[in-house]
Design an enzyme around this catalytic site. Structure first.
Site, PDB file in Angstrom:
ATOM      1  N   GLU A  26       0.657  -1.249  -0.425  1.00 39.60           N
ATOM      2  CA  GLU A  26      -0.224   0.271   0.062  1.00 39.60           C
ATOM      3  C   GLU A  26       0.947   1.391  -0.423  1.00 39.60           C
ATOM      4  O   GLU A  26       2.123   1.137   0.782  1.00 39.60           O
ATOM      5  CB  GLU A  26      -0.758  -0.488   1.044  1.00 39.60           C
ATOM      6  CG  GLU A  26      -1.237   1.357   1.372  1.00 39.60           C
ATOM      7  CD  GLU A  26      -2.691   0.906   2.222  1.00 39.60           C
ATOM      8  OE1 GLU A  26      -3.406   1.978   2.805  1.00 39.60           O
ATOM      9  OE2 GLU A  26      -2.611   0.299   3.204  1.00 39.60           O
ATOM     10  N   ASN A  71      -6.325   1.582   2.584  1.00 39.74           N
ATOM     11  CA  ASN A  71      -7.126   2.164   2.934  1.00 39.74           C
ATOM     12  C   ASN A  71      -7.100   3.639   2.066  1.00 39.74           C
ATOM     13  O   ASN A  71      -7.102   4.562   1.583  1.00 39.74           O
ATOM     14  CB  ASN A  71      -7.069   3.634   4.745  1.00 39.74           C
ATOM     15  CG  ASN A  71      -7.325   2.611   5.612  1.00 39.74           C
ATOM     16  OD1 ASN A  71      -7.773   1.388   5.324  1.00 39.74           O
ATOM     17  ND2 ASN A  71      -7.417   2.697   7.103  1.00 39.74           N
ATOM     18  N   ASN A 171     -12.295  -1.654  -0.514  1.00 38.43           N
ATOM     19  CA  ASN A 171     -11.734  -1.544  -0.147  1.00 38.43           C
ATOM     20  C   ASN A 171     -12.058  -1.336   1.644  1.00 38.43           C
ATOM     21  O   ASN A 171     -12.539   0.259   1.569  1.00 38.43           O
ATOM     22  CB  ASN A 171     -10.043  -0.822   0.848  1.00 38.43           C
ATOM     23  CG  ASN A 171      -9.533  -1.274   2.527  1.00 38.43           C
ATOM     24  OD1 ASN A 171      -8.769  -2.469   1.972  1.00 38.43           O
ATOM     25  ND2 ASN A 171      -9.223  -0.150   3.087  1.00 38.43           N
ATOM     26  N   GLU A 172     -12.214  -2.295   2.097  1.00 37.81           N
ATOM     27  CA  GLU A 172     -13.344  -1.687   3.867  1.00 37.81           C
ATOM     28  C   GLU A 172     -14.829  -0.851   3.941  1.00 37.81           C
ATOM     29  O   GLU A 172     -14.413  -0.304   4.401  1.00 37.81           O
ATOM     30  CB  GLU A 172     -12.075  -1.527   4.829  1.00 37.81           C
ATOM     31  CG  GLU A 172     -11.107  -2.821   4.932  1.00 37.81           C
ATOM     32  CD  GLU A 172     -10.040  -2.463   6.194  1.00 37.81           C
ATOM     33  OE1 GLU A 172      -9.834  -0.841   6.658  1.00 37.81           O
ATOM     34  OE2 GLU A 172      -9.609  -3.971   5.990  1.00 37.81           O
ATOM     35  N   TYR A 243      -6.461  -8.603  11.853  1.00 41.16           N
ATOM     36  CA  TYR A 243      -5.146  -7.812  13.159  1.00 41.16           C
ATOM     37  C   TYR A 243      -5.403  -8.935  13.941  1.00 41.16           C
ATOM     38  O   TYR A 243      -6.512  -8.346  14.824  1.00 41.16           O
ATOM     39  CB  TYR A 243      -4.719  -6.719  12.360  1.00 41.16           C
ATOM     40  CG  TYR A 243      -4.241  -6.227  11.115  1.00 41.16           C
ATOM     41  CD1 TYR A 243      -3.545  -7.152  10.813  1.00 41.16           C
ATOM     42  CD2 TYR A 243      -5.101  -5.710  10.327  1.00 41.16           C
ATOM     43  CE1 TYR A 243      -3.572  -6.148   9.014  1.00 41.16           C
ATOM     44  CE2 TYR A 243      -5.176  -5.084   9.118  1.00 41.16           C
ATOM     45  CZ  TYR A 243      -3.917  -5.219   8.444  1.00 41.16           C
ATOM     46  OH  TYR A 243      -4.103  -4.830   7.255  1.00 41.16           O
ATOM     47  N   GLU A 291      -6.313  -9.148   3.724  1.00 37.80           N
ATOM     48  CA  GLU A 291      -5.615  -8.355   5.027  1.00 37.80           C
ATOM     49  C   GLU A 291      -5.299  -9.492   6.194  1.00 37.80           C
ATOM     50  O   GLU A 291      -6.331  -9.271   6.768  1.00 37.80           O
ATOM     51  CB  GLU A 291      -5.852  -7.506   5.089  1.00 37.80           C
ATOM     52  CG  GLU A 291      -5.490  -6.168   3.806  1.00 37.80           C
ATOM     53  CD  GLU A 291      -5.774  -4.928   4.669  1.00 37.80           C
ATOM     54  OE1 GLU A 291      -5.292  -4.116   5.334  1.00 37.80           O
ATOM     55  OE2 GLU A 291      -6.286  -3.955   3.973  1.00 37.80           O
ATOM     56  N   GLN A 348       1.658  -6.039   5.390  1.00 39.30           N
ATOM     57  CA  GLN A 348       1.821  -6.139   4.211  1.00 39.30           C
ATOM     58  C   GLN A 348       3.661  -6.403   4.294  1.00 39.30           C
ATOM     59  O   GLN A 348       3.374  -7.826   4.643  1.00 39.30           O
ATOM     60  CB  GLN A 348       1.943  -4.165   4.386  1.00 39.30           C
ATOM     61  CG  GLN A 348       0.559  -3.711   4.367  1.00 39.30           C
ATOM     62  CD  GLN A 348       0.789  -2.357   3.780  1.00 39.30           C
ATOM     63  OE1 GLN A 348       1.239  -2.092   2.582  1.00 39.30           O
ATOM     64  NE2 GLN A 348      -0.339  -1.206   4.168  1.00 39.30           N
TER      65      GLN A 348
END
Length: 498
Positions: A26, A71, A171-172, A243, A291, A348
């Site tokens: 990212e 993001n 994304n999200e 996460y 992710e 990442q």
């Protein structure tokens, strides 16, 4: 302590999709600038790509890389990152409050993917943009020519299409922190219409719809069901993100968190299949777990970083030995669901919550979590077998009946190799026995162990091999029974071949 596992060559979960061993880059912190891209570095190539980083990525054998966010993508204009670099604008990047120079963009990413032998996975901005941007971007990347954007790609020096196969529809978008955050129905309709035009431009693309950013978010379940009600005919995957942290410094509870990941996957699959049943279709939606990682070490430091810098040091978690154990357990969990989890991205890849760290102008080194991923990626391709494991269990603050040993076998038919991945969660030695059905004449060729007396041990540029695996495990096959001692709190890779 003693654990027994039973493996039968005929008891199969599914073939592993190579894309299970993906990662993520990212435009965040130093992932791109001074991470994979640093013109002027002593080890930079003619494109500005760091060759020392490329070599480490090749060790990981990363199969697919998601880009450019995250993001970041929800405020990104892809046009800013193509064409002559001197004409590209610097922009305020709102997601991470950084200054984005746009020196590295789509075409540089594609060139870099070729250098590291990986497949590109492109994310779209469905935060501030949408349908029109998506159709133009797919044309730019994938259409052979004739239209304005395909011809623009050629003008930029790329006669042949990039032929990007996998695209993420935002994304999200369920997260209130996301630029352009959408309600469930808003996103579902936008994703549906975006997917339709993308398929018109290139019918061969595979699409990933945004699932929940975590299964503890209040809209989990309802979000997936509504999104799939609208997009089922057009998409191939729905995404999951997770996460985990160890703020409480509780090793027993921390290493049990892979059970949370397992429950998350099962719940998402159930929702996908519920919509499949409602639609009375034979099509199956699979999971893109694009992710996943441990993330918590750098959060306090990030609060002190001054905004509006180019490539500030953000999310630079320095991983401990105990983090590597949970990463290993998460890899085992993904392999257990190889029948439905077809894409997964360790988030990442470089500097930002990453297995690889660099210093600007300096060296590159492997973090502790590098090793379980490397082992799984290199030895975990093939067919996942369904084991039966008999092991004692324990309870923690958040979890009940946590198995002391978690393990998964993968059979690579092409190489005639069987690999057993195992983590011993116990704080004492575990006698491990594995009864083999169909592999009685296979011999142990290697028993790799990652262990350390210090749970908080880390690797640094000055001491890059402080946490490193060794090949001194004592596994052996005695007439169809593999016996081994698993060290306390250890990651183990037992490889057998005929």
């Amino acid at each position: 302590m003693r654990s027994i596992m039973y493996i039968n060559k005929k008891f199969v979960i599914d073939k592993v999709d190579d894309r299970l061993f993906g990662s993520f880059i990212e435009h965040l912190g130093r992932a791109v600038y001074t991470g994979i891209y640093e013109p002027g570095h002593p080890k930079a190539d003619e494109n500005g790509f760091r060759k020392d980083v490329i070599d480490l990525i090749k060790e990981l054998n990363v199969s697919i890389v998601r880009y450019p966010g995250g993001n970041f993508v929800s405020g990104y204009n892809w046009e800013d990152g193509v064409g002559p670099k001197e004409d590209r604008p610097k922009k305020l990047e709102l997601a991470w409050q950084s200054l984005e120079p746009n020196e590295f963009g789509t075409n540089e990413f594609i060139e870099w993917c070729k250098k590291v032998n990986t497949e590109p996975m492109m994310s779209l901005n469905l935060g501030t943009r949408g349908i029109d941007e998506a159709r133009n971007f797919v044309e730019y990347c994938n259409h052979p020519g004739g239209g304005y954007y395909a011809e623009l790609r050629k003008k930029h020096g790329y006669e042949e299409p990039h032929d990007i196969k996998v695209w993420c529809l935002g994304n999200e978008m369920d997260g209130p922190w996301q630029i352009g955050h959408k309600t469930t129905k808003e996103y579902a309709r936008l994703a549906e219409e975006t997917a339709k035009v993308m398929k018109l431009v290139d019918p061969n693309v595979s699409l990933v719809a945004c699932g929940s950013s975590g299964w503890h978010i209040p809209t989990f379940g309802e979000w997936e069901a509504t999104v799939l009600e609208h997009t089922y005919d057009y998409v191939d995957y729905i995404s999951l993100h997770a996460y985990y942290d160890n703020y409480e410094n509780n090793i027993e509870n921390f290493l049990a968190k892979s059970l949370d990941m397992d429950s998350y996957i099962k719940s998402a699959i159930a929702t996908c299949d519920y919509i499949k049943g409602r639609k009375k279709t034979n099509k199956t939606i699979n999971i893109s777990f694009d992710e996943w990682n441990v993330w918590f070490h750098s959060r306090e430091a990030d609060k002190k970083v001054e905004p509006w810098q180019i490539a500030p040091p953000l999310l630079e978690d320095v991983y401990t030995f105990e983090d590597s154990l949970l990463v290993g357990l998460m890899l085992i969990t993904l392999l257990k669901h190889a029948d439905r989890v077809k894409i997964a991205c360790l988030a990442q890849l470089v500097n930002v919550i990453a297995p690889i760290m660099t210093r600007k102008g300096g060296g590159a080194w492997r973090q502790t979590i590098f090793y379980p991923f490397m082992h799984a990626s290199n030895f975990g391709r093939g067919t996942v077998l369904q084991p039966v494991i008999l092991t004692d269990k324990y309870d923690t603050k958040d979890f009940k009946e946590v198995p002391f040993v978690d393990s998964i076998p993968v059979f690579n038919e092409g190489k005639n190799e069987l690999t057993i991945f195992a983590v011993n969660r116990a704080q004492e030695k575990m006698e491990f026995e594995c009864e083999l059905k169909g592999f009685e004449d296979y011999s142990v060729i290697e028993h790799i162990v990652l262990e350390n007396d210090d749970l908080k041990a880390v690797n640094t540029e000055e001491n890059p091999d402080n946490v490193k695996p060794h090949n001194n495990g004592n596994a052996k096959n005695d007439d169809g029974k593999v016996k081994a001692d698993l060290s306390p709190l250890s990651w183990n890779v037992i490889r057998l071949a005929k």
